[in-house]
Enzyme design. Structure first.
Site, PDB file in Angstrom:
ATOM      1  N   GLN A   1       0.828  -1.208   0.000  1.00  0.00           N
ATOM      2  CA  GLN A   1       0.000   0.000   0.000  1.00  0.00           C
ATOM      3  C   GLN A   1       0.866   1.265   0.000  1.00  0.00           C
ATOM      4  O   GLN A   1       0.506   2.274  -0.605  1.00  0.00           O
ATOM      5  CB  GLN A   1      -0.892  -0.021   1.248  1.00  0.00           C
TER       6      GLN A   1
ATOM      7  N   LYS B   1      -2.497  -1.034   6.561  1.00  0.00           N
ATOM      8  CA  LYS B   1      -3.506  -2.058   6.300  1.00  0.00           C
ATOM      9  C   LYS B   1      -3.937  -2.626   7.635  1.00  0.00           C
ATOM     10  O   LYS B   1      -3.180  -2.593   8.607  1.00  0.00           O
ATOM     11  CB  LYS B   1      -2.917  -3.181   5.429  1.00  0.00           C
TER      12      LYS B   1
ATOM     13  N   ASP C   1     -11.768  -3.758   2.177  1.00  0.00           N
ATOM     14  CA  ASP C   1     -10.957  -4.725   1.435  1.00  0.00           C
ATOM     15  C   ASP C   1     -11.776  -6.016   1.452  1.00  0.00           C
ATOM     16  O   ASP C   1     -13.006  -5.967   1.630  1.00  0.00           O
ATOM     17  CB  ASP C   1      -9.573  -4.893   2.088  1.00  0.00           C
TER      18      ASP C   1
ATOM     19  N   ASN D   1     -16.218  -6.992  -4.766  1.00  0.00           N
ATOM     20  CA  ASN D   1     -16.252  -5.602  -5.209  1.00  0.00           C
ATOM     21  C   ASN D   1     -15.398  -5.353  -6.447  1.00  0.00           C
ATOM     22  O   ASN D   1     -15.865  -4.793  -7.447  1.00  0.00           O
ATOM     23  CB  ASN D   1     -15.801  -4.700  -4.045  1.00  0.00           C
TER      24      ASN D   1
ATOM     25  N   SER E   1     -10.524   6.885  -2.890  1.00  0.00           N
ATOM     26  CA  SER E   1     -10.630   7.135  -1.447  1.00  0.00           C
ATOM     27  C   SER E   1      -9.968   8.469  -1.112  1.00  0.00           C
ATOM     28  O   SER E   1     -10.470   9.233  -0.277  1.00  0.00           O
ATOM     29  CB  SER E   1      -9.947   6.023  -0.649  1.00  0.00           C
TER      30      SER E   1
END
Ligand code: NDP
Length: 451
Positions: free
Chosen positions: A115, A130, A170, A244, A383
């Site tokens: 990330q 995370k 997530d 998703n 985001s």
């Protein structure tokens, strides 16, 4: 690569493995980055002296906590919660929460590490983190999920905030879970802030956030295909997952004219040679997001569709593969099947879905290949746009967000070309993404002194 650099990599990895025993996913993610950036690091003595790489692989903070909760029958359960705050050199920590029984420290650390580089690529000011839990939402009632989320947030709220750390969804964490987490955060902190992203539209969410990772993946893959004069139109596309990322990757690929042949879950995959349609997509949205059913029901509902239990979709011949389920879901044998089946492009929607052996086969056969940290960055980028809207107390239109998303994915692609194009003109997207992300984070760390 010269022998000094090779020696440096092996020595570095030896230390990482010794300091983080048993964390195979974390080792895998670190090795991929270190192999991409070692030549750069060894060429700059100040990076070596400041031990930037050694610092980047040591998370700034790891929080592990007990999450007790009660099921509908009154039985008590204990899960484990995590938040790995990896790096805040370029902005507040940002990264999703995963609820899945496989969650452990290694998986959390690999995801937080990835990330950090992904967020740097988005051009937005976000550090890397995370979190999550080994809680399994599958088969739980809404009230059980709510009680779990409330217990999880009761501890997590001490460590996050709009300028500190902004979690999102997530695997296993979608709109429902973000709602329960946000509600409990607001109640405990007595503040209505943008501390979580992926919020509902009427309480601070951004249009297009649910779609962003899957759509962004297709925008990125389109750019990759364009480098070879190709397009999605008419291409056969295999997608794994049905959550998703998979849903919106499928919808966008279909709308770009592709034949989307497969979807999957952890029980098996469906193969629909005629391809997805809007009507079939509506069925998938309802099946997965409202009824929370299994993908095999798709095969029972539509004629000509087969369901194969216990297997992944990579053996079905295709032009483009979009892995959108989980880590290490394309292993060596899967990569061989993709190559044999005529695939020419693998763009990752999931995080680290291909094993190192699989990547070697895919790249070795000359396929276009992009790592998740580049091609799935549209989710966290949007985001970031949600955070901007929250700070400005504004609400952008779907078109405005889509334009930003398009531009960000184009910029990330251009960055990969800049840092990943070899002397022979071929593009190594892994090297490009890792090197560009590293240079940005390392520069900020260097500027901020030894912290
Ligand atoms: P969801 O929970 O919505 O969907 C996950 C899908 O993958 C489900 O179909 C699930 O099947 C399947 N899956 C999960 N674990 C496994 C497994 N071990 N083996 C086979 N299938 C599995 O998650 P998302 O779509 O949000 O996330 C998918 C991937 O994309 C993850 O790697 C995530 O880190 C990554 N990602 C997500 C982003 C986002 O915005 N949501 C952003 C960037 C990356 P089942 O129902 O059987 O568990």
């Amino acid at each position: 690569m010269d022998s000094f650099t090779r020696h440096y990599i092996e020595g570095f990895m030896g230390d990482v493995i010794a300091r983080n025993p048993g964390e195979s996913e974390f080792h895998q993610a670190v090795r991929e980055v270190v192999e991409s950036v070692a030549s750069y690091v060894t060429a700059y003595p100040q990076l070596m002296d400041q031990k930037i790489l050694e610092r980047i692989v040591e998370p700034e903070r790891i929080i592990i906590f007990r999450v007790p909760w009660m099921d509908d029958r009154g039985e008590v359960h204990i899960n484990r919660g995590f938040r790995v705050q990896c790096n805040s050199a370029i902005g507040p920590y940002k990264g999703g929460l995963r609820f899945h029984p496989s969650v452990n420290l290694s998986i959390m650390k690999f995801l937080a590490f990835e990330q950090t580089f992904k967020n740097a690529l988005t051009t937005l000011p976000m550090g890397g983190a995370k979190g999550g839990s080994d809680f399994n939402p599958r088969g739980k009632s809404d009230t059980e999920v709510m009680r779990f989320c409330q217990s999880f947030m009761t501890e997590l709220c001490r460590h996050i905030g709009p300028d500190t750390d902004v979690p999102a969804g997530d695997i296993g964490v979608g709109g429902r879970e973000i709602g329960y987490l946000f509600g409990q955060y607001k109640r405990l902190k007595d503040e209505f802030s943008g501390t979580l992203t992926g919020k509902g539209l009427s309480w601070g969410g951004s249009l297009l956030r649910p779609e962003a990772t899957g759509y962004g993946l297709c925008y990125f893959a389109s750019q990759m295909l364009e480098t070879r004069g190709q397009r999605f139109e008419g291409k056969k596309v295999n997608i794994s997952g049905a959550g998703n990322v998979a849903q919106y990757a499928a919808q966008k690929a279909m709308r770009l004219g592709a034949v989307v042949q497969t979807l999957s879950d952890s029980d098996g995959f469906i193969y629909d040679p005629a391809g997805l349609t809007e009507e079939k997509m509506d069925f998938v949205f309802e099946l997965k997001n409202i009824r929370r059913g299994r993908i095999k029901e798709y095969a029972a509902r539509f004629p000509g569709v087969t369901y194969t239990p216990g297997e992944r979709p990579w053996g079905i011949p295709c032009d483009i593969a979009l892995p959108c389920a989980t880590q290490n879901e394309i292993e060596k044998a899967d990569a061989e099947k993709l190559v044999a089946g005529g695939c020419s492009c693998v763009a990752e929607g999931a995080n680290m879905p291909s094993t190192p052996e699989a990547i070697r086969i895919i790249q070795g056969a000359g396929l276009l290949y992009s790592p998740g940290k580049a091609s799935n960055a549209g989710g966290v980028a949007t985001s970031g746009l949600e955070m901007s809207q929250n700070s400005m107390r504004q609400h952008w239109t779907s078109d405005e967000v889509d334009q930003y998303l398009h531009r960000i994915m184009q910029d990330i692609h251009a960055t990969c070309l800049k840092y990943g194009t070899g002397e022979d003109g071929t593009v190594n997207y892994v090297k490009g993404a890792n090197l560009a992300g590293f240079i940005k984070v390392a520069g900020a760390m260097s500027d901020q002194g030894l912290v």
